[in-house]
Design a protein around this motif. Structure first.
Motif, short mmCIF file in Angstrom:
data_model
loop_
_atom_site.label_atom_id
_atom_site.label_comp_id
_atom_site.label_asym_id
_atom_site.label_seq_id
_atom_site.Cartn_x
_atom_site.Cartn_y
_atom_site.Cartn_z
N GLN A 1 0.84 -1.19 0.00
CA GLN A 1 0.00 0.00 0.00
C GLN A 1 0.87 1.23 0.00
O GLN A 1 1.90 1.29 0.69
CB GLN A 1 -0.90 -0.03 1.25
CG GLN A 1 -1.97 1.02 1.26
CD GLN A 1 -3.00 0.83 2.37
OE1 GLN A 1 -3.06 -0.22 3.01
NE2 GLN A 1 -3.80 1.84 2.59
N SER A 2 0.47 2.23 -0.77
CA SER A 2 1.23 3.48 -0.81
C SER A 2 0.29 4.66 -1.04
O SER A 2 -0.81 4.48 -1.61
CB SER A 2 2.29 3.43 -1.92
OG SER A 2 1.66 3.32 -3.19
N PRO A 3 0.69 5.86 -0.62
CA PRO A 3 1.88 6.13 0.17
C PRO A 3 1.66 5.75 1.63
O PRO A 3 0.54 5.42 2.02
CB PRO A 3 2.04 7.64 0.01
CG PRO A 3 0.64 8.15 -0.10
CD PRO A 3 -0.10 7.10 -0.88
N GLN A 4 2.69 5.81 2.41
CA GLN A 4 2.58 5.51 3.84
C GLN A 4 1.84 6.64 4.55
O GLN A 4 1.09 6.42 5.50
CB GLN A 4 3.96 5.32 4.43
CG GLN A 4 3.96 4.89 5.88
CD GLN A 4 5.35 4.59 6.39
OE1 GLN A 4 6.33 4.63 5.64
NE2 GLN A 4 5.46 4.29 7.67
N SER A 5 2.08 7.86 4.09
CA SER A 5 1.45 9.03 4.68
C SER A 5 1.17 10.05 3.58
O SER A 5 1.92 10.12 2.60
CB SER A 5 2.36 9.63 5.75
OG SER A 5 1.76 10.74 6.36
N LEU A 6 0.10 10.80 3.74
CA LEU A 6 -0.31 11.74 2.71
C LEU A 6 -1.01 12.93 3.34
O LEU A 6 -1.86 12.74 4.24
CB LEU A 6 -1.25 11.04 1.73
CG LEU A 6 -1.81 11.84 0.55
CD1 LEU A 6 -0.68 12.29 -0.36
CD2 LEU A 6 -2.82 10.99 -0.22
N THR A 7 -0.65 14.12 2.90
CA THR A 7 -1.33 15.34 3.36
C THR A 7 -1.92 16.05 2.15
O THR A 7 -1.22 16.26 1.15
CB THR A 7 -0.35 16.27 4.10
OG1 THR A 7 0.19 15.58 5.23
CG2 THR A 7 -1.08 17.52 4.59
#
Lengths: 115, 112
Positions: free
Chosen positions: B6-12
């Motif tokens: 799964q991507s991304p790990q983090s997203l803003t």
């Protein structure tokens, strides 16, 4: 309709101690799952039941973990001699398992910390 | 070992923007792909799901796309809201063998 309930919500214990988690699935759901969710990871299936029968427990660390669902309703997951690596949230989920419905309904989880 | 990546790990993202999350898998026996939303202190809740016989499913602001040939799926959130800030998991099921694997999740932050 009441959702999946779990207790306790939190548990803190020393290595070597035992702990039990309890799950009450949605009424009428014949399939029940236990997952382990380490911090910042996705849930990992430990065991699942259809009615009172264990269908798959291949991911359950059998030497210290056990799970039962004696009447095909509530379930208990037990850890004997807990280790620090068992620190995680333990999630219970249920599904109706009928027709084409694969949707799982999760409880709020029990957050376990092993010191 | 079977994995769901799964991507991304983090997203803003900013409020009103479009969020895109992606997953890939390896096992061709997987045939059901749900996306879950999880808030702190709560269990995952099903957001939207798709069967391998479909390539798109919409539910309000949420759309999931499935590409069987490439073994990839994605979740699109349009008009993202601060209330969408949560962790999102994709999962892959083999409903015949009862096998399920979750991705590691994406932490989404929607800024007002």
């Amino acid at each position: 309709e009441a959702g999946v309930t779990q207790s306790p919500r939190y548990a803190v214990l020393q290595e070597g101690q035992a702990v039990s988690f309890w799950c009450d699935p949605i009424s009428g759901h014949d399939t029940l799952y236990w997952y382990q969710q380490p911090r910042d990871q996705g849930p990992q299936l430990l065991v699942y039941f259809r009615d009172e029968a264990v269908i798959d427990n291949s991911q359950l660390p059998s030497d210290r973990f056990s799970a039962v669902r004696p009447k095909g309703t509530n379930s208990t997951l037990k850890i004997q001699s807990a280790k620090q690596g068992d620190t995680a949230t333990y999630l219970c989920a249920s599904s109706s398992g009928t027709g084409s419905s694969y949707e799982q309904y999760f409880g709020p989880g029990t957050r376990l910390t092993v010191l | 070992q079977q994995q769901v990546r799964q991507s991304p790990q983090s997203l803003t993202v900013w409020e009103g923007g479009t969020t895109v999350l992606t997953c890939s898998y390896e096992d061709s026996t997987f045939n059901y792909f749900p996306w879950y939303q999880q808030f702190p202190g709560e269990g995952p809740a099903l957001l939207i799901s798709i069967l391998s016989v479909s390539d798109k499913k919409e539910d309000g602001r949420f759309t999931t796309f499935f590409n069987k040939r490439e073994k990839k799926l994605s979740l699109h959130i349009i008009d993202s809201q601060p209330g969408d800030s949560a962790t999102y998991f994709c999962a892959a099921h083999d409903t015949n063998a009862y096998k399920v694997i979750f991705g590691k999740g994406t932490h989404l932050h929607v800024l007002p």
